[in-house]
Design a protein around this motif. Structure first.
Motif, short mmCIF file in Angstrom:
data_model
loop_
_atom_site.label_atom_id
_atom_site.label_comp_id
_atom_site.label_asym_id
_atom_site.label_seq_id
_atom_site.Cartn_x
_atom_site.Cartn_y
_atom_site.Cartn_z
N ASN A 50 0.87 -1.17 0.00
CA ASN A 50 0.00 0.00 0.00
C ASN A 50 0.91 1.22 0.00
OD1 ASN A 50 -1.59 2.21 0.68
ND2 ASN A 50 -2.93 1.00 2.00
N PRO A 51 0.87 2.03 -1.04
CA PRO A 51 1.79 3.17 -1.12
C PRO A 51 1.60 4.20 0.00
CG PRO A 51 0.11 3.32 -2.82
CD PRO A 51 -0.05 1.98 -2.16
N ASN A 52 0.50 4.12 0.73
CA ASN A 52 0.24 5.07 1.82
C ASN A 52 0.78 4.60 3.17
OD1 ASN A 52 -1.18 6.83 0.08
ND2 ASN A 52 -2.97 5.50 0.23
N ILE A 53 1.27 3.36 3.25
CA ILE A 53 1.79 2.81 4.50
C ILE A 53 3.23 2.37 4.27
CG2 ILE A 53 1.58 1.00 6.24
CD1 ILE A 53 -1.39 0.85 5.59
N THR A 54 4.12 2.83 5.15
CA THR A 54 5.51 2.38 5.08
C THR A 54 5.96 1.95 6.48
OG1 THR A 54 6.37 4.60 5.44
CG2 THR A 54 6.14 3.89 3.16
N TYR A 55 6.93 1.09 6.52
CA TYR A 55 7.48 0.61 7.77
C TYR A 55 8.97 0.91 7.79
CZ TYR A 55 3.13 -2.00 8.21
OH TYR A 55 1.81 -2.34 8.31
N SER A 56 9.49 1.20 8.95
CA SER A 56 10.91 1.41 9.12
C SER A 56 11.52 0.07 9.51
CB SER A 56 11.16 2.44 10.23
OG SER A 56 12.52 2.57 10.47
N VAL A 57 12.45 -0.42 8.70
CA VAL A 57 13.08 -1.71 8.96
C VAL A 57 14.59 -1.50 9.04
CG1 VAL A 57 13.43 -4.07 8.13
CG2 VAL A 57 11.24 -2.92 7.71
#
Length: 64
Positions: A41-48
């Protein structure tokens, strides 16, 4: 141990241990360990971020 069985490593995601075949793991695979219903989902990102990585990449950040 069978020759075709890969060694596993323990990956901690949000403090929870997960067994993973030794080798590379993608951003999407790491996120799916924490969020099994993860859908791109281009509106949700996670920091990994990671540490104790293999070879010349002992620490860093994974990106989508």
């Amino acid at each position: 141990m069978a020759k075709d069985k890969k060694k596993e490593v323990t990956i901690f995601v949000e403090g929870t241990p997960h067994q993973w075949p030794k080798g590379e793991i993608s951003y999407e695979e790491v996120v799916a360990l924490e969020e099994p219903c993860f859908a791109s989902n281009p509106n949700i990102t996670y920091s990994v971020t990671y540490k104790r990585g293999m070879g010349n990449k002992p620490e860093g950040t994974l990106v989508a």
